[in-house]
Design a protein around this motif. Structure first.
Motif, PDB file in Angstrom:
ATOM      1  N   ASN A  38       0.824  -1.201   0.000  1.00 49.16           N
ATOM      2  CA  ASN A  38       0.000   0.000   0.000  1.00 49.16           C
ATOM      3  C   ASN A  38       0.864   1.258   0.000  1.00 49.16           C
ATOM      4  O   ASN A  38       0.728   2.117  -0.867  1.00 49.16           O
ATOM      5  CB  ASN A  38      -0.927  -0.012   1.218  1.00 49.16           C
ATOM      6  CG  ASN A  38      -1.738   1.272   1.351  1.00 49.16           C
ATOM      7  OD1 ASN A  38      -2.158   1.858   0.369  1.00 49.16           O
ATOM      8  ND2 ASN A  38      -1.934   1.694   2.578  1.00 49.16           N
ATOM      9  N   ALA A  39       1.766   1.351   0.974  1.00 53.70           N
ATOM     10  CA  ALA A  39       2.617   2.529   1.095  1.00 53.70           C
ATOM     11  C   ALA A  39       3.541   2.673  -0.117  1.00 53.70           C
ATOM     12  O   ALA A  39       3.738   3.784  -0.620  1.00 53.70           O
ATOM     13  CB  ALA A  39       3.439   2.447   2.375  1.00 53.70           C
ATOM     14  N   TYR A  40       4.091   1.561  -0.574  1.00 54.90           N
ATOM     15  CA  TYR A  40       5.010   1.613  -1.714  1.00 54.90           C
ATOM     16  C   TYR A  40       4.298   2.099  -2.972  1.00 54.90           C
ATOM     17  O   TYR A  40       4.789   2.978  -3.685  1.00 54.90           O
ATOM     18  CB  TYR A  40       5.624   0.235  -1.964  1.00 54.90           C
ATOM     19  CG  TYR A  40       6.411   0.185  -3.256  1.00 54.90           C
ATOM     20  CD1 TYR A  40       7.712   0.693  -3.318  1.00 54.90           C
ATOM     21  CD2 TYR A  40       5.847  -0.326  -4.422  1.00 54.90           C
ATOM     22  CE1 TYR A  40       8.430   0.673  -4.503  1.00 54.90           C
ATOM     23  CE2 TYR A  40       6.555  -0.338  -5.610  1.00 54.90           C
ATOM     24  CZ  TYR A  40       7.840   0.156  -5.643  1.00 54.90           C
ATOM     25  OH  TYR A  40       8.536   0.154  -6.823  1.00 54.90           O
ATOM     26  N   PHE A  41       3.143   1.531  -3.273  1.00 55.00           N
ATOM     27  CA  PHE A  41       2.396   1.897  -4.475  1.00 55.00           C
ATOM     28  C   PHE A  41       2.050   3.376  -4.483  1.00 55.00           C
ATOM     29  O   PHE A  41       2.293   4.083  -5.470  1.00 55.00           O
ATOM     30  CB  PHE A  41       1.118   1.056  -4.566  1.00 55.00           C
ATOM     31  CG  PHE A  41       0.109   1.581  -5.547  1.00 55.00           C
ATOM     32  CD1 PHE A  41       0.408   1.652  -6.908  1.00 55.00           C
ATOM     33  CD2 PHE A  41      -1.137   2.009  -5.117  1.00 55.00           C
ATOM     34  CE1 PHE A  41      -0.522   2.144  -7.819  1.00 55.00           C
ATOM     35  CE2 PHE A  41      -2.077   2.493  -6.020  1.00 55.00           C
ATOM     36  CZ  PHE A  41      -1.767   2.566  -7.367  1.00 55.00           C
ATOM     37  N   LEU A  45       3.706   6.131  -6.936  1.00 58.01           N
ATOM     38  CA  LEU A  45       2.792   6.852  -7.837  1.00 58.01           C
ATOM     39  C   LEU A  45       2.951   8.348  -7.672  1.00 58.01           C
ATOM     40  O   LEU A  45       2.991   9.095  -8.668  1.00 58.01           O
ATOM     41  CB  LEU A  45       1.348   6.434  -7.536  1.00 58.01           C
ATOM     42  CG  LEU A  45       0.247   7.140  -8.347  1.00 58.01           C
ATOM     43  CD1 LEU A  45       0.390   6.841  -9.840  1.00 58.01           C
ATOM     44  CD2 LEU A  45      -1.138   6.708  -7.853  1.00 58.01           C
ATOM     45  N   GLN A  46       3.064   8.808  -6.448  1.00 60.89           N
ATOM     46  CA  GLN A  46       3.217  10.235  -6.182  1.00 60.89           C
ATOM     47  C   GLN A  46       4.510  10.775  -6.801  1.00 60.89           C
ATOM     48  O   GLN A  46       4.518  11.840  -7.431  1.00 60.89           O
ATOM     49  CB  GLN A  46       3.206  10.490  -4.678  1.00 60.89           C
ATOM     50  CG  GLN A  46       3.168  11.963  -4.292  1.00 60.89           C
ATOM     51  CD  GLN A  46       2.952  12.154  -2.801  1.00 60.89           C
ATOM     52  OE1 GLN A  46       3.103  11.234  -2.006  1.00 60.89           O
ATOM     53  NE2 GLN A  46       2.587  13.355  -2.407  1.00 60.89           N
ATOM     54  N   ILE A  47       5.586  10.034  -6.631  1.00 56.03           N
ATOM     55  CA  ILE A  47       6.879  10.454  -7.203  1.00 56.03           C
ATOM     56  C   ILE A  47       6.811  10.473  -8.725  1.00 56.03           C
ATOM     57  O   ILE A  47       7.285  11.415  -9.377  1.00 56.03           O
ATOM     58  CB  ILE A  47       8.001   9.508  -6.722  1.00 56.03           C
ATOM     59  CG1 ILE A  47       8.224   9.680  -5.220  1.00 56.03           C
ATOM     60  CG2 ILE A  47       9.296   9.775  -7.490  1.00 56.03           C
ATOM     61  CD1 ILE A  47       9.147   8.641  -4.615  1.00 56.03           C
ATOM     62  N   TYR A  48       6.212   9.434  -9.291  1.00 56.14           N
ATOM     63  CA  TYR A  48       6.093   9.333 -10.750  1.00 56.14           C
ATOM     64  C   TYR A  48       5.298  10.508 -11.324  1.00 56.14           C
ATOM     65  O   TYR A  48       5.713  11.139 -12.310  1.00 56.14           O
ATOM     66  CB  TYR A  48       5.422   8.017 -11.127  1.00 56.14           C
ATOM     67  CG  TYR A  48       5.155   7.873 -12.606  1.00 56.14           C
ATOM     68  CD1 TYR A  48       6.172   7.493 -13.484  1.00 56.14           C
ATOM     69  CD2 TYR A  48       3.885   8.123 -13.134  1.00 56.14           C
ATOM     70  CE1 TYR A  48       5.924   7.365 -14.845  1.00 56.14           C
ATOM     71  CE2 TYR A  48       3.637   7.998 -14.492  1.00 56.14           C
ATOM     72  CZ  TYR A  48       4.657   7.626 -15.342  1.00 56.14           C
ATOM     73  OH  TYR A  48       4.410   7.505 -16.692  1.00 56.14           O
ATOM     74  N   LEU A  49       4.176  10.830 -10.716  1.00 50.32           N
ATOM     75  CA  LEU A  49       3.333  11.923 -11.217  1.00 50.32           C
ATOM     76  C   LEU A  49       4.020  13.282 -11.044  1.00 50.32           C
ATOM     77  O   LEU A  49       3.906  14.150 -11.909  1.00 50.32           O
ATOM     78  CB  LEU A  49       1.984  11.923 -10.498  1.00 50.32           C
ATOM     79  CG  LEU A  49       1.072  10.724 -10.794  1.00 50.32           C
ATOM     80  CD1 LEU A  49      -0.166  10.770  -9.917  1.00 50.32           C
ATOM     81  CD2 LEU A  49       0.682  10.694 -12.270  1.00 50.32           C
ATOM     82  N   THR A  52       6.615  13.456 -13.802  1.00 48.21           N
ATOM     83  CA  THR A  52       6.097  13.406 -15.168  1.00 48.21           C
ATOM     84  C   THR A  52       5.158  14.550 -15.489  1.00 48.21           C
ATOM     85  O   THR A  52       5.156  15.059 -16.617  1.00 48.21           O
ATOM     86  CB  THR A  52       5.359  12.069 -15.404  1.00 48.21           C
ATOM     87  OG1 THR A  52       6.193  10.993 -14.955  1.00 48.21           O
ATOM     88  CG2 THR A  52       5.056  11.873 -16.882  1.00 48.21           C
ATOM     89  N   HIS A  53       4.352  14.975 -14.507  1.00 47.75           N
ATOM     90  CA  HIS A  53       3.384  16.060 -14.719  1.00 47.75           C
ATOM     91  C   HIS A  53       3.482  17.066 -13.566  1.00 47.75           C
ATOM     92  O   HIS A  53       2.524  17.252 -12.808  1.00 47.75           O
ATOM     93  CB  HIS A  53       1.965  15.498 -14.817  1.00 47.75           C
ATOM     94  CG  HIS A  53       1.805  14.396 -15.817  1.00 47.75           C
ATOM     95  ND1 HIS A  53       1.703  14.625 -17.169  1.00 47.75           N
ATOM     96  CD2 HIS A  53       1.744  13.047 -15.653  1.00 47.75           C
ATOM     97  CE1 HIS A  53       1.572  13.467 -17.799  1.00 47.75           C
ATOM     98  NE2 HIS A  53       1.608  12.499 -16.897  1.00 47.75           N
ATOM     99  N   PRO A  54       4.620  17.736 -13.419  1.00 47.41           N
ATOM    100  CA  PRO A  54       4.873  18.558 -12.223  1.00 47.41           C
ATOM    101  C   PRO A  54       3.945  19.756 -12.026  1.00 47.41           C
ATOM    102  O   PRO A  54       3.839  20.262 -10.909  1.00 47.41           O
ATOM    103  CB  PRO A  54       6.325  19.016 -12.425  1.00 47.41           C
ATOM    104  CG  PRO A  54       6.586  18.871 -13.881  1.00 47.41           C
ATOM    105  CD  PRO A  54       5.765  17.704 -14.334  1.00 47.41           C
TER     106      PRO A  54
END
Length: 204
Positions: A38-41, A45-49, A52-54
């Motif tokens: 849960n925490a990892y996903f 996801l937060q880091i990726y977004l 990618t879309h700052p």
């Protein structure tokens, strides 16, 4: 030489012993991975977004709530759908853009800025310059883009008096271009690259 050979053999034995634990780590340490998935996903996801879309401030309180309040079998999919919805609903206002250095302009620049005198090659040239000016980032979401993964945007449309001057030009990623020009953007979720890439990344 003998010491070197002994060291090599010992290293290979250790690697051979540890390799199965690495390959099957999720099975061997299933409890640990399940507990922390849960925490990892959500963190990944937060880091990726953000990378990618700052420009888009995704609501992770909402995302966390969706993930925790749904069965594991569908939770991730519902989260990714919500991310796409937030992406679509992000507010965007067209604004006059920065001018470029006069040193970049060419002799027929003013003439070709009139849509009546423009050509495909002229627009491609302008698009390349706008990409450099905007640091190869989408004007709406700031996603990294290239010449073949971006669309030229008119801040003021031609039919309302817009021209091809650089102050009236920007670039968008393909997703943002679809959203800006759609009459029903809420129906675009399954057609967006962001949704496709998120599913590919997280729904394995």
């Amino acid at each position: 030489m003998i010491l070197g050979l002994d060291y090599t053999i010992l290293s290979l034995i250790i690697i051979a012993f540890l390799l199965p634990f690495y390959i099957y780590r999720k099975r061997v340490f299933k409890f640990y991975y399940d507990k922390n998935d849960n925490a990892y996903f959500l963190k990944d996801l937060q880091i990726y977004l953000k990378n990618t879309h700052p420009k888009i401030n995704f609501d992770f309180v909402k995302i966390d709530s969706i993930y925790k309040s749904n069965p594991p079998s569908i939770a991730k999919l519902l989260v990714l759908e919500n991310v796409a919805i937030q992406f679509i609903n992000f507010g965007y206002v067209k604004r006059t853009q920065k001018a470029v250095s006069k040193d970049i302009l060419w002799g027929s620049y003013e003439k070709e800025s009139n849509p009546k005198n423009s050509t495909a090659n002229n627009l491609l040239r302008r698009k390349e310059i706008v990409l450099r000016r905007d640091n190869y980032r989408c004007n709406r979401c700031a996603k990294p883009i290239k010449l073949d993964t971006s669309m030229l945007l008119l801040i003021k449309d031609i039919d309302t008096g817009g021209t091809y001057h650089f102050e009236n030009l920007s670039v968008l990623c393909i997703d943002c271009n679809k959203i800006i020009h759609s009459q029903t953007p809420e129906r675009l979720i399954k057609d967006l690259n962001i949704f496709y890439h998120l599913k590919k990344k997280y729904l394995k």
